[in-house]
Design a protein around this motif. Structure first.
Motif, short mmCIF file in Angstrom:
data_model
loop_
_atom_site.label_atom_id
_atom_site.label_comp_id
_atom_site.label_asym_id
_atom_site.label_seq_id
_atom_site.Cartn_x
_atom_site.Cartn_y
_atom_site.Cartn_z
N ALA A 106 34.33 44.50 46.90
CA ALA A 106 34.07 43.57 47.60
C ALA A 106 33.15 42.88 48.29
O ALA A 106 31.61 43.07 48.17
N VAL A 107 33.68 41.46 48.36
CA VAL A 107 32.87 40.45 49.19
C VAL A 107 33.79 39.23 50.22
O VAL A 107 34.50 39.62 50.05
N GLU A 108 32.52 38.70 50.83
CA GLU A 108 32.80 37.89 51.57
C GLU A 108 32.58 36.30 51.03
O GLU A 108 31.37 36.05 50.36
N LEU A 109 33.50 35.58 51.63
CA LEU A 109 33.52 34.00 50.95
C LEU A 109 33.34 33.16 52.20
O LEU A 109 33.45 33.51 53.00
N PRO A 110 32.18 32.61 51.66
CA PRO A 110 31.64 31.33 52.89
C PRO A 110 32.68 30.16 52.55
O PRO A 110 32.74 30.05 51.72
N SER A 111 32.63 29.95 54.15
CA SER A 111 33.68 27.95 53.81
C SER A 111 32.86 27.17 53.18
O SER A 111 31.36 26.68 52.96
N PRO A 112 33.32 26.78 51.92
CA PRO A 112 32.53 25.23 51.14
C PRO A 112 32.41 24.28 52.18
O PRO A 112 31.91 23.20 51.94
N GLN A 113 33.54 24.43 53.59
CA GLN A 113 32.74 23.04 54.20
C GLN A 113 33.38 23.38 55.41
O GLN A 113 33.54 24.89 56.12
N ALA A 114 32.85 22.31 56.13
CA ALA A 114 33.46 22.63 58.22
C ALA A 114 34.67 22.09 58.08
O ALA A 114 35.34 20.85 57.08
N GLY A 115 35.18 21.80 59.09
CA GLY A 115 36.51 21.46 59.14
C GLY A 115 37.45 22.66 60.44
O GLY A 115 36.82 23.75 60.21
N LYS A 116 38.83 21.85 60.42
CA LYS A 116 39.81 22.86 61.15
C LYS A 116 40.16 23.90 60.33
O LYS A 116 41.15 23.35 59.37
N VAL A 117 40.36 25.08 60.58
CA VAL A 117 41.94 25.86 59.23
C VAL A 117 42.70 25.52 59.72
O VAL A 117 43.94 25.62 61.06
N VAL A 118 43.86 24.88 59.17
CA VAL A 118 45.62 24.63 59.22
C VAL A 118 46.62 26.13 58.52
O VAL A 118 47.41 26.31 59.36
N ARG A 119 46.20 26.58 57.36
CA ARG A 119 46.94 27.51 57.21
C ARG A 119 45.98 28.08 56.57
O ARG A 119 44.91 28.07 55.74
N ILE A 120 46.61 29.60 56.49
CA ILE A 120 45.20 30.33 55.58
C ILE A 120 47.04 31.64 54.32
O ILE A 120 47.76 31.22 54.92
N TYR A 121 46.44 31.85 53.45
CA TYR A 121 46.96 32.52 52.42
C TYR A 121 46.93 34.25 52.16
O TYR A 121 45.82 34.09 52.20
N GLY A 122 48.18 34.35 52.36
CA GLY A 122 47.26 36.03 51.82
C GLY A 122 46.97 36.31 53.12
O GLY A 122 46.57 36.20 53.86
N GLY A 123 47.69 38.15 53.66
CA GLY A 123 46.97 39.04 54.39
C GLY A 123 46.71 40.23 53.94
O GLY A 123 46.75 39.58 52.35
N PRO A 124 46.58 40.94 54.99
CA PRO A 124 46.19 42.16 54.08
C PRO A 124 46.32 43.11 53.55
O PRO A 124 47.85 43.17 53.46
N GLY A 125 46.12 43.35 52.06
CA GLY A 125 46.82 43.79 51.12
C GLY A 125 47.49 42.56 49.78
O GLY A 125 47.63 42.92 48.71
N ASP A 126 47.42 41.94 50.06
CA ASP A 126 48.04 40.97 49.14
C ASP A 126 46.90 40.27 48.32
O ASP A 126 45.85 39.93 48.05
N LYS A 127 47.81 40.50 46.77
CA LYS A 127 46.74 39.21 45.62
C LYS A 127 46.70 38.21 45.39
O LYS A 127 47.94 37.64 45.62
N ILE A 128 45.98 37.16 45.43
CA ILE A 128 45.85 35.98 45.34
C ILE A 128 44.96 36.30 43.76
O ILE A 128 43.82 36.28 43.56
N ASN A 129 45.72 35.21 42.79
CA ASN A 129 45.64 35.04 41.46
C ASN A 129 44.41 33.88 42.08
O ASN A 129 43.62 32.68 42.88
N VAL A 130 42.34 33.91 40.84
CA VAL A 130 41.80 32.58 41.10
C VAL A 130 42.64 31.24 40.89
O VAL A 130 44.03 31.05 40.17
N GLY A 131 42.27 30.49 41.55
CA GLY A 131 42.78 29.22 41.16
C GLY A 131 44.38 28.82 42.39
O GLY A 131 44.33 27.81 42.52
N GLU A 132 44.58 29.80 43.38
CA GLU A 132 45.76 30.22 44.00
C GLU A 132 44.95 29.87 45.05
O GLU A 132 44.27 29.65 45.23
N PRO A 133 45.97 29.18 46.01
CA PRO A 133 45.80 27.88 47.41
C PRO A 133 44.92 29.33 47.64
O PRO A 133 46.22 30.54 48.11
N LEU A 134 44.00 29.33 48.94
CA LEU A 134 43.31 30.45 49.40
C LEU A 134 43.73 30.27 50.67
O LEU A 134 44.07 30.80 51.85
N ILE A 135 42.74 29.05 51.32
CA ILE A 135 42.93 28.44 52.96
C ILE A 135 42.67 26.82 52.68
O ILE A 135 42.70 26.10 51.16
#
Lengths: 109, 351
Positions: free
Chosen positions: A46-75
Motif C-alpha cells: 500500500a502506498v501514498e501517491l504524492p501530487s506531481p504539481q500544485a493546482g485545484k482538484v477538479v475530478r478524482i477517479y475511483g472510490g475505495p475498493g475500485d481498481k484503476i489500470n496504470v495509465g488510466e486517469p487518476l485525478i
C-alpha cells in the motif's frame, strides 16, 4: 484556466493496476506539490501517491475498493493557463530595489 | 516599476489605443507570429516535444495543431537529436521546419545535428541544400527551474559558422523577430527569454514594413542617454531599463542598447552608441569567460579606442554551472551588480 490530467503512474515491478484505498483530497480542494493525494494498494504494497504539481482538484477517479489500470486517469487538476505544464515558477514583476548609488564627476566632458 | 505598465500607459496615451497596436504577452506574440508564418508559408512546419496536442509547455504553439492540422504541427519523441535530425531532412525536402527544443539545457543532445549538419549543409552542398530552419529555444534563467532547464548558450551558437542567433527582449520584438527569422533561407537559433514569456507589452501587429514595426535586423536603442551605454539582450534588457531609471535618480543618463542579433552582431550600432556616451557596460546571464560580452567589448574597443573613457566593463553570470533555483538571484546579474559595474566605469581615471 487549463485542466491537466494525471494518470495512475507505473508503481514499479511491472504492476499493471492498483486499488484505491482512500482519497486524501477531494474535488474543489487546492493541493500543493508533493501533498499526499491518495492511498492505493497494489499486489505488493500500500502506498501514498504524492501530487506531481500544485493546482485545484477538479475530478478524482475511483472510490475505495475500485481498481484503476496504470495509465488510466487518476485525478484532474485545474491550473492557471500561464502556468500549465511549466517546470519552475512564473516570475513576479516587482519594484526594483537598490542599495548601490552612483556618483560621477563629468569634469572634462 | 514594471515595463509592462510603462508600455501599457504609453499605448493608452490620449485614452485610445494606437491603430494596429495590441497588448500581448510574449507567449501570445510568439503564438501569433507562428500562426501567421504557417498561414503564409505552406511549407512551414512546427515540430517538437508537446508542441502539437498540448500546445507546448510554455503554450507558445497553443491551438496551432487544431488550426493547421497534425501534418504541420506535430509532436515528436523525447529525442532532441531526432527533432533536429528530422529538421535537416525536412529542409532538404523543401520544407521550412520550425523545431522547438523544450528547454535550452536539452539542446546539448542535438549539438551534433545543429553544428555538423544544420550549420554546414549549405556550405557542404555548395549552396544546393540550404537549411531554412528556425530553431526555437526557450532560454536563460529566471523561473527557478531545476537543472538543465536554464542555460545561456548564445556564445556557443554564435561561435558556429553558418548559424544566425537572435533573442527578443519584449513582446513586440518577439513577434517581429520571429516572423523575420522564420522567413530566412538560413538557419536561425531563436532564443526566447523564458522569464519574459508572461509580461505583456504593446505589439504593433500591422505589416512588417509599417513604420511602427521597426527594422528586424541589427541592434536597437531602447532608451537614449548621454553618459553610459548598457548593452544587453533577452531578459537582461528589461533589467537594464530598470537600472537606467535608477541611474537617472543619481543624475546619470544611461543609454540601453538591445543587441537583438547575437550573430551577426551589429558593430555599427555599438560604435555609434559608445562614440556618443564614451562608456560601456555589457550585461549577460551567461558565464564571464568566453561569453559574448568579450566579443561585444572587443568590437566597442576596436571602434571607440580613441574616445573611450574606461575599459568596457562586463557584468555577467559566474564561471559555474547554472545554479538551482534558490541561488538563481545570486547568479543572474542583479540591479546592484549592474550599478557596481557602471560605477567602476564612471570613476575610472586614465594614468
Amino acid at each position: 484556466m487549463a485542466e491537466i490530467s494525471f494518470p495512475l503512474p507505473d508503481l514499479g515491478e511491472g504492476l499493471i493496476e492498483a486499488t484505491v484505498l482512500e482519497w486524501l483530497v477531494s474535488p474543489g480542494e487546492q493541493v500543493e506539490r508533493n501533498q499526499p493525494l491518495v492511498e492505493v494498494e497494489t499486489t505488493k504494497s500500500a502506498v501514498e501517491l504524492p501530487s506531481p504539481q500544485a493546482g485545484k482538484v477538479v475530478r478524482i477517479y475511483g472510490g475505495p475498493g475500485d481498481k484503476i489500470n496504470v495509465g488510466e486517469p487518476l485525478i484532474v487538476f485545474e491550473v492557471p493557463d500561464n502556468t500549465a505544464g511549466i517546470v519552475g515558477t512564473v516570475p513576479k514583476e516587482e519594484a526594483p530595489k537598490r542599495r548601490v548609488r552612483l556618483s560621477a564627476v563629468f569634469d572634462e566632458d | 516599476m514594471s515595463n509592462a505598465i510603462l508600455e501599457s500607459e504609453a499605448a493608452m496615451a490620449g485614452g485610445t489605443p494606437r491603430q494596429g497596436v495590441e497588448q500581448l504577452s510574449m507567449q501570445q506574440a510568439l503564438n501569433r507570429a507562428l500562426d501567421e508564418v504557417l498561414t503564409e508559408n505552406p511549407k512551414a512546419v512546427i515540430l517538437g516535444e508537446d508542441c502539437g496536442r498540448l500546445g507546448g509547455v510554455f503554450r507558445i504553439t497553443d491551438g496551432l495543431q487544431s488550426k493547421h492540422g497534425e501534418n504541420r504541427v506535430f509532436d515528436t519523441p523525447l529525442a532532441e537529436s531526432g527533432i533536429l535530425g528530422m529538421s535537416v531532412g525536412l529542409a532538404m525536402a523543401g520544407f521550412h521546419p520550425i523545431p522547438e527544443v523544450q528547454f535550452d539545457g536539452f539542446a546539448y543532445p542535438a549539438i551534433n545535428q545543429i553544428v555538423c549538419q544544420i550549420a554546414r549543409m549549405n556550405y557542404r552542398s555548395r549552396g544546393t541544400l540550404p537549411m531554412p530552419i528556425t530553431l526555437r529555444v526557450p532560454s536563460f534563467g529566471g523561473i527557478r527551474a531545476p537543472e538543465h532547464h536554464g542555460e545561456s548558450l548564445e556564445a556557443l551558437f554564435a561561435h558556429v559558422p553558418g548559424l544566425k542567433v537572435v533573442s527578443p527582449s519584449n513582446p513586440h520584438e518577439a513577434y517581429h523577430l520571429l516572423k523575420y527569422a522564420a522567413t530566412r533561407p538560413d538557419p536561425v537559433i531563436f532564443m526566447e527569454p523564458k522569464s519574459r514569456y508572461w509580461q505583456k507589452g504593446d505589439v504593433d501587429v500591422s505589416a512588417a514594413d509599417a513604420p511602427g514595426a521597426g527594422s528586424p535586423t541589427g541592434a536597437k536603442v531602447m532608451r537614449e542617454g548621454r553618459h553610459l551605454t548598457l548593452i544587453a539582450w533577452g531578459a537582461m534588457v528589461s533589467r537594464c531599463l530598470q537600472v537606467a531609471e535608477l541611474a537617472a535618480e543619481d543624475g546619470i543618463d544611461v543609454e540601453v542598447l538591445d543587441l537583438r542579433w547575437l550573430k551577426p552582431i551589429d558593430a555599427d550600432a555599438l560604435v555609434t552608441s559608445v562614440r556618443k556616451t564614451r562608456r560601456a557596460v555589457v550585461v549577460h546571464e551567461a558565464p564571464l569567460t568566453s561569453g559574448l560580452g568579450a566579443e561585444v567589448a572587443q568590437l566597442i574597443t576596436h571602434g571607440c579606442f580613441d574616445t573611450l573613457k574606461a575599459p568596457v566593463e562586463r557584468v555577467t553570470g559566474f564561471d559555474v554551472p547554472y545554479p538551482s533555483g534558490d541561488l538563481e538571484d545570486e547568479y543572474i546579474p542583479n540591479i546592484d551588480r549592474i550599478l557596481f559595474g557602471m560605477q567602476r566605469v564612471l570613476e575610472y581615471r586614465r594614468g
